[in-house]
Enzyme design. Structure first.
Site, PDB file in Angstrom:
ATOM      1  CG  PHE A 228       9.679  13.779   8.783  1.00  0.00           C
ATOM      2  CD1 PHE A 228       8.672  14.669   9.126  1.00  0.00           C
ATOM      3  CD2 PHE A 228       9.333  12.474   8.461  1.00  0.00           C
ATOM      4  CE1 PHE A 228       7.342  14.264   9.152  1.00  0.00           C
ATOM      5  CE2 PHE A 228       8.015  12.065   8.483  1.00  0.00           C
ATOM      6  CZ  PHE A 228       7.021  12.970   8.828  1.00  0.00           C
TER       7      PHE A 228
ATOM      8  CG  HIS B 270       1.607   1.934   4.486  1.00  0.00           C
ATOM      9  ND1 HIS B 270       0.472   2.011   3.705  1.00  0.00           N
ATOM     10  CD2 HIS B 270       1.812   3.194   4.959  1.00  0.00           C
ATOM     11  CE1 HIS B 270       0.003   3.249   3.713  1.00  0.00           C
ATOM     12  NE2 HIS B 270       0.800   3.995   4.463  1.00  0.00           N
TER      13      HIS B 270
ATOM     14  CB  SER C 107      -0.941   0.001   1.210  1.00  0.00           C
ATOM     15  OG  SER C 107      -0.224  -0.121   2.428  1.00  0.00           O
TER      16      SER C 107
ATOM     17  CG  ASP D 270       2.341  14.885  15.260  1.00  0.00           C
ATOM     18  OD1 ASP D 270       2.434  13.795  15.859  1.00  0.00           O
ATOM     19  OD2 ASP D 270       2.828  15.091  14.127  1.00  0.00           O
TER      20      ASP D 270
ATOM     21  CD  GLU E  50       1.458   8.384   4.897  1.00  0.00           C
ATOM     22  OE1 GLU E  50       1.038   7.574   5.750  1.00  0.00           O
ATOM     23  OE2 GLU E  50       2.305   9.272   5.135  1.00  0.00           O
TER      24      GLU E  50
END
Length: 304
Positions: free
Chosen positions: A226, A276, A21, A115, A23
């Protein structure tokens, strides 16, 4: 899903290729939108089980997320999953968003607490009339729309706000009890973190799929900044592979593909059959890694 044969002598059984999958994040500009759709067109023939579209802090990308999801439904055969968070919205507002998604045909939501409004590292303060936790959000979705599949997050290195691993897995257990069908992990680079986490989860009686989240490091320095803010450790051996490549994007891309492909192939060797990919709206590395996993566009194997 396509199939791939094991490196074979004649008579070896053909094994199913892994499930994948992707994102994406909603584009901010017309140029970014064109780039995203080129990525989607490139990756769609790999037949992912679903594609998810992220949701900005405090719902900042809410309308762009909805527009991207709607276009995927209208123009492709892909199954989209909409991200949704608890941040900065009352229950009624979030329920209305879910209703809009259900109305246009969305049957998969990635439910997250989100967040803190002040950024990672600041205290999370729930909206006074909102869902307090991701488990509450999952329960709210499933109560109103039992036909919506809900995925949630998981943290092989423990969520930064969890006091210890048992508390972290308590949170995952609450999400599963509320109706979550799948957990997608935060990025990790040491596979041992994933295997140890999966063992802990199974020991607690949690049987839903724990899908590894994989991020090809297109820009190592940016990606490291990140992921470390979200609690992912970056091993020194990985940093060394990108040393001296800040101004050499072509070589950096080759190294990134090699590293990520090695990671997923080792996971697959140990029985992991679902992945993913955090694509960062780029197709090249994800397509290459999928190819190395034996996943081909429809018709490619026949043409070969």
């Amino acid at each position: 899903m396509t199939e791939t044969a094991s490196p074979s002598s004649e008579g070896h059984r053909t094994l199913p290729s892994p499930k994948i999958s992707f994102e994406f994040f909603p584009p901010k500009t017309a140029e970014m939108e064109a780039s995203l759709w080129e990525t989607i067109k490139r990756l769609a023939p790999l037949h992912p089980t679903f594609v998810s579209v992220t949701y900005g802090a405090g719902g900042s990308t809410r309308e762009r997320t909805h527009a991207t999801i709607a276009r995927i439904l209208k123009e492709t055969s892909l199954l989209p999953a909409a991200h949704l968070t608890c941040v900065g919205a009352a229950k009624g507002e979030i329920d209305d968003i879910v209703a809009r998604y259900h109305e246009i045909g969305v049957r998969h939501i990635v439910a997250l607490r989100g967040d803190p409004a002040g950024g990672i590292g600041t205290p999370f303060v729930a909206h006074p009339d909102g869902y307090k936790t991701s488990a509450d959000l999952v329960a709210g979705i499933k109560r109103r729309y039992p036909d919506i599949e809900v995925s949630v997050s998981a943290y092989p290195e423990k969520h930064p706000e969890s006091a210890h691993f048992d508390a972290d897995i308590d949170v995952l257990k609450a999400k599963v009890d509320a109706g979550a069908a799948r957990a997608i992990t935060q990025v990790f680079f040491d596979n041992d973190f994933y295997f140890r986490y999966r063992d802990r989860v199974r020991a607690r009686g949690i049987e839903i799929p724990i899908v590894p989240g994989i991020m090809p490091m297109h820009n190592f320095r940016q990606a490291r900044n990140f992921v470390t803010r979200a609690g992912t450790s970056v091993p020194s051996w990985l940093a060394e592979k990108f040393d001296g490549l800040d101004d050499d994007p072509d070589t950096r891309k080759l190294v990134a593909a090699t590293v990520a492909a090695g990671q997923v192939q080792k996971l697959a060797k140990h029985g992991v059959d679902t992945f993913h990919f955090y694509t960062m709206n780029r197709a090249d590395l994800v397509f290459a890694i999928s190819h190395l996993l034996g996943i081909r566009p429809a018709g490619a194997r026949e043409a070969a």
